[in-house]
Design a protein around this motif. Sequence first.
Motif, PDB file in Angstrom:
ATOM      1  N   ALA A 181       0.816  -1.204   0.000  1.00  0.00           N
ATOM      2  CA  ALA A 181       0.000   0.000   0.000  1.00  0.00           C
ATOM      3  C   ALA A 181       0.855   1.262   0.000  1.00  0.00           C
ATOM      4  O   ALA A 181       0.489   2.278  -0.607  1.00  0.00           O
ATOM      5  CB  ALA A 181      -0.928  -0.011   1.222  1.00  0.00           C
ATOM      6  N   TYR A 182       1.990   1.220   0.662  1.00  0.00           N
ATOM      7  CA  TYR A 182       2.878   2.380   0.737  1.00  0.00           C
ATOM      8  C   TYR A 182       3.338   2.818  -0.651  1.00  0.00           C
ATOM      9  O   TYR A 182       3.430   4.019  -0.947  1.00  0.00           O
ATOM     10  CB  TYR A 182       4.087   2.048   1.606  1.00  0.00           C
ATOM     11  CG  TYR A 182       5.123   3.142   1.662  1.00  0.00           C
ATOM     12  CD1 TYR A 182       4.956   4.234   2.509  1.00  0.00           C
ATOM     13  CD2 TYR A 182       6.279   3.085   0.877  1.00  0.00           C
ATOM     14  CE1 TYR A 182       5.901   5.242   2.569  1.00  0.00           C
ATOM     15  CE2 TYR A 182       7.230   4.087   0.934  1.00  0.00           C
ATOM     16  CZ  TYR A 182       7.039   5.165   1.780  1.00  0.00           C
ATOM     17  OH  TYR A 182       7.984   6.166   1.827  1.00  0.00           O
ATOM     18  N   LEU A 190      -1.687   9.048   6.613  1.00  0.00           N
ATOM     19  CA  LEU A 190      -3.093   9.059   6.978  1.00  0.00           C
ATOM     20  C   LEU A 190      -3.731   7.696   6.740  1.00  0.00           C
ATOM     21  O   LEU A 190      -4.592   7.264   7.509  1.00  0.00           O
ATOM     22  CB  LEU A 190      -3.840  10.133   6.195  1.00  0.00           C
ATOM     23  CG  LEU A 190      -5.323  10.321   6.551  1.00  0.00           C
ATOM     24  CD1 LEU A 190      -5.481  10.697   8.021  1.00  0.00           C
ATOM     25  CD2 LEU A 190      -5.959  11.375   5.654  1.00  0.00           C
ATOM     26  N   MET A 191      -3.297   7.016   5.687  1.00  0.00           N
ATOM     27  CA  MET A 191      -3.809   5.676   5.413  1.00  0.00           C
ATOM     28  C   MET A 191      -3.473   4.732   6.567  1.00  0.00           C
ATOM     29  O   MET A 191      -4.345   4.026   7.081  1.00  0.00           O
ATOM     30  CB  MET A 191      -3.209   5.136   4.116  1.00  0.00           C
ATOM     31  CG  MET A 191      -3.558   3.683   3.810  1.00  0.00           C
ATOM     32  SD  MET A 191      -2.616   3.017   2.418  1.00  0.00           S
ATOM     33  CE  MET A 191      -0.953   2.968   3.098  1.00  0.00           C
ATOM     34  N   TYR A 192      -2.222   4.724   7.000  1.00  0.00           N
ATOM     35  CA  TYR A 192      -1.830   3.847   8.106  1.00  0.00           C
ATOM     36  C   TYR A 192      -2.526   4.251   9.404  1.00  0.00           C
ATOM     37  O   TYR A 192      -2.855   3.412  10.234  1.00  0.00           O
ATOM     38  CB  TYR A 192      -0.311   3.886   8.307  1.00  0.00           C
ATOM     39  CG  TYR A 192       0.480   3.269   7.185  1.00  0.00           C
ATOM     40  CD1 TYR A 192       0.147   2.012   6.688  1.00  0.00           C
ATOM     41  CD2 TYR A 192       1.556   3.938   6.621  1.00  0.00           C
ATOM     42  CE1 TYR A 192       0.881   1.444   5.662  1.00  0.00           C
ATOM     43  CE2 TYR A 192       2.297   3.374   5.591  1.00  0.00           C
ATOM     44  CZ  TYR A 192       1.957   2.133   5.118  1.00  0.00           C
ATOM     45  OH  TYR A 192       2.673   1.573   4.103  1.00  0.00           O
ATOM     46  N   PHE A 193      -2.726   5.530   9.566  1.00  0.00           N
ATOM     47  CA  PHE A 193      -3.320   6.029  10.802  1.00  0.00           C
ATOM     48  C   PHE A 193      -4.780   5.616  10.957  1.00  0.00           C
ATOM     49  O   PHE A 193      -5.227   5.331  12.072  1.00  0.00           O
ATOM     50  CB  PHE A 193      -3.214   7.562  10.820  1.00  0.00           C
ATOM     51  CG  PHE A 193      -3.754   8.204  12.066  1.00  0.00           C
ATOM     52  CD1 PHE A 193      -2.990   8.255  13.224  1.00  0.00           C
ATOM     53  CD2 PHE A 193      -5.027   8.768  12.085  1.00  0.00           C
ATOM     54  CE1 PHE A 193      -3.489   8.856  14.376  1.00  0.00           C
ATOM     55  CE2 PHE A 193      -5.524   9.354  13.234  1.00  0.00           C
ATOM     56  CZ  PHE A 193      -4.752   9.407  14.379  1.00  0.00           C
ATOM     57  N   ALA A 246       9.077  11.051  12.148  1.00  0.00           N
ATOM     58  CA  ALA A 246       7.955  11.251  11.232  1.00  0.00           C
ATOM     59  C   ALA A 246       6.694  11.610  12.000  1.00  0.00           C
ATOM     60  O   ALA A 246       5.765  10.818  12.116  1.00  0.00           O
ATOM     61  CB  ALA A 246       7.720   9.985  10.397  1.00  0.00           C
ATOM     62  N   PRO A 247       6.619  12.824  12.573  1.00  0.00           N
ATOM     63  CA  PRO A 247       5.424  13.219  13.324  1.00  0.00           C
ATOM     64  C   PRO A 247       4.166  13.151  12.458  1.00  0.00           C
ATOM     65  O   PRO A 247       4.202  13.494  11.278  1.00  0.00           O
ATOM     66  CB  PRO A 247       5.735  14.647  13.770  1.00  0.00           C
ATOM     67  CG  PRO A 247       6.834  15.117  12.879  1.00  0.00           C
ATOM     68  CD  PRO A 247       7.612  13.902  12.508  1.00  0.00           C
ATOM     69  N   PHE A 248       3.083  12.735  13.058  1.00  0.00           N
ATOM     70  CA  PHE A 248       1.861  12.439  12.313  1.00  0.00           C
ATOM     71  C   PHE A 248       1.363  13.625  11.499  1.00  0.00           C
ATOM     72  O   PHE A 248       1.087  13.491  10.301  1.00  0.00           O
ATOM     73  CB  PHE A 248       0.768  11.978  13.285  1.00  0.00           C
ATOM     74  CG  PHE A 248      -0.610  11.951  12.680  1.00  0.00           C
ATOM     75  CD1 PHE A 248      -0.884  11.136  11.590  1.00  0.00           C
ATOM     76  CD2 PHE A 248      -1.624  12.739  13.195  1.00  0.00           C
ATOM     77  CE1 PHE A 248      -2.144  11.111  11.025  1.00  0.00           C
ATOM     78  CE2 PHE A 248      -2.887  12.723  12.636  1.00  0.00           C
ATOM     79  CZ  PHE A 248      -3.151  11.908  11.548  1.00  0.00           C
ATOM     80  N   MET A 249       1.238  14.790  12.096  1.00  0.00           N
ATOM     81  CA  MET A 249       0.598  15.917  11.423  1.00  0.00           C
ATOM     82  C   MET A 249       1.530  16.668  10.480  1.00  0.00           C
ATOM     83  O   MET A 249       1.107  17.608   9.810  1.00  0.00           O
ATOM     84  CB  MET A 249       0.026  16.884  12.463  1.00  0.00           C
ATOM     85  CG  MET A 249      -0.975  16.231  13.388  1.00  0.00           C
ATOM     86  SD  MET A 249      -1.849  17.373  14.454  1.00  0.00           S
ATOM     87  CE  MET A 249      -2.956  18.151  13.293  1.00  0.00           C
ATOM     88  N   MET A 250       2.785  16.249  10.395  1.00  0.00           N
ATOM     89  CA  MET A 250       3.752  16.955   9.554  1.00  0.00           C
ATOM     90  C   MET A 250       4.393  16.048   8.510  1.00  0.00           C
ATOM     91  O   MET A 250       5.283  16.482   7.788  1.00  0.00           O
ATOM     92  CB  MET A 250       4.844  17.574  10.435  1.00  0.00           C
ATOM     93  CG  MET A 250       4.320  18.577  11.440  1.00  0.00           C
ATOM     94  SD  MET A 250       5.602  19.160  12.569  1.00  0.00           S
ATOM     95  CE  MET A 250       6.745  19.943  11.426  1.00  0.00           C
ATOM     96  N   THR A 251       3.957  14.796   8.425  1.00  0.00           N
ATOM     97  CA  THR A 251       4.622  13.838   7.535  1.00  0.00           C
ATOM     98  C   THR A 251       3.593  13.084   6.705  1.00  0.00           C
ATOM     99  O   THR A 251       3.068  12.052   7.130  1.00  0.00           O
ATOM    100  CB  THR A 251       5.456  12.826   8.354  1.00  0.00           C
ATOM    101  OG1 THR A 251       6.224  13.519   9.333  1.00  0.00           O
ATOM    102  CG2 THR A 251       6.380  12.033   7.434  1.00  0.00           C
ATOM    103  N   PRO A 252       3.263  13.585   5.514  1.00  0.00           N
ATOM    104  CA  PRO A 252       2.249  12.887   4.712  1.00  0.00           C
ATOM    105  C   PRO A 252       2.684  11.522   4.206  1.00  0.00           C
ATOM    106  O   PRO A 252       1.843  10.656   3.962  1.00  0.00           O
ATOM    107  CB  PRO A 252       1.999  13.853   3.547  1.00  0.00           C
ATOM    108  CG  PRO A 252       3.236  14.695   3.472  1.00  0.00           C
ATOM    109  CD  PRO A 252       3.720  14.826   4.879  1.00  0.00           C
TER     110      PRO A 252
END
Length: 373
Positions: A181-182, A190-193, A246-252
């Motif tokens: 998927a990656y 966002l997909m993994y989250f 790879a912070p969540f809100m800053m790393t698409p």
Amino acid sequence: MHSLNIQYNPRIDQLRWLAATIVFLFHFHLEYRGAGGAGLSGPWWAVITEGHTGVGLFFTLSGFLFMQIALHQQQAQREIQYRDFLRNRILRIVPLYLVIFLLATSINRDKFAPQDILYLFASNLGLAPTSVSPVTGAAWTISLEFMFYLVFPFLARFTLERGIAYLGGWLVLMAFFKVAAYLVNANSTLMYFSTWVGRFDQFLIGMAAAMLYVRWRPQLARYAPLLLLASIALVMWNTAWMHRVAPFMMTPKSSFWIYWSFVESAGWAAVILAWVSFKPRLPGMVERALGQGGKISFSFYLLHMALLHILSQRVGIVSPTGVPWLDVAIMLVVTYGLTWALSTLCYHIVEEPFLRMRRNYGANRAAAHATSH
């Protein structure tokens, strides 16, 4: 929250409280910064600034609890009856979830389309009505939780037949799906989250932890204090690592997120094993408070963002003392208390009447086989 299918363990409710509180602190921090406040910085605050990790604890805890129930049913020579299991799960989550979904469709009335009703079953995908507004944004997890409920009786049966290696096989498959998927998703973080490919392994790890708990219970009890310290340190290190890499809100998009859910869940599984094995009890008042927090955690989780957003927009930052850290502490305590009170009301009005309708979903194995033939 007491289950009809396994002896009540207050440690589980305490962990539910912990998960809900971590997510609350995450969103409190976001709203505070959004209102102009100075946010926390540094990797060792990541358990708050990346407090979405509380969702990972919720998912891992679900796998652990339900596998414990399956193991208990096996020991009692009983089998999980699929229809009654789903009935209990529907009574547990659908009433409040439906309230939140109706709130979301009301908010988005002018843009509502008939097909949006299907988002009841996929609140974690696309432009779900619940995800448009922060007021109802937390509901994205409910579809993933219910997906797990749909398949759990089968997973439990096959795991009991084949052993923990069956779950290991699933984890290998999930790792393959994550890599595949990656390569084709530009917004893979966002997909993994928020999707099955990024979260299903956390339920599986929780199930595996329940099996390890049964197998190693005496050893876990013996070393629980040391394991608890080590597991808490591991969770803090995990979130600090994610915050730095790879912070969540800053790393698409980052390959880090391919294996993050596994690392996150492994840390929380260690915390779960340590805490349920830890024999010393907390002071009675604290035990009761945390137990109550666990009981109302579902309402707390689904309502906290709405209350935080209201306070952020209408009250903003207050400075009763002029001392920044003390002002934040006061705001936090008041906001948390208000959320607790609102959640308690919601629990008694929306959740509890339906919870009283639940029933035991285990049936005598011989009787179940006789009924099926």
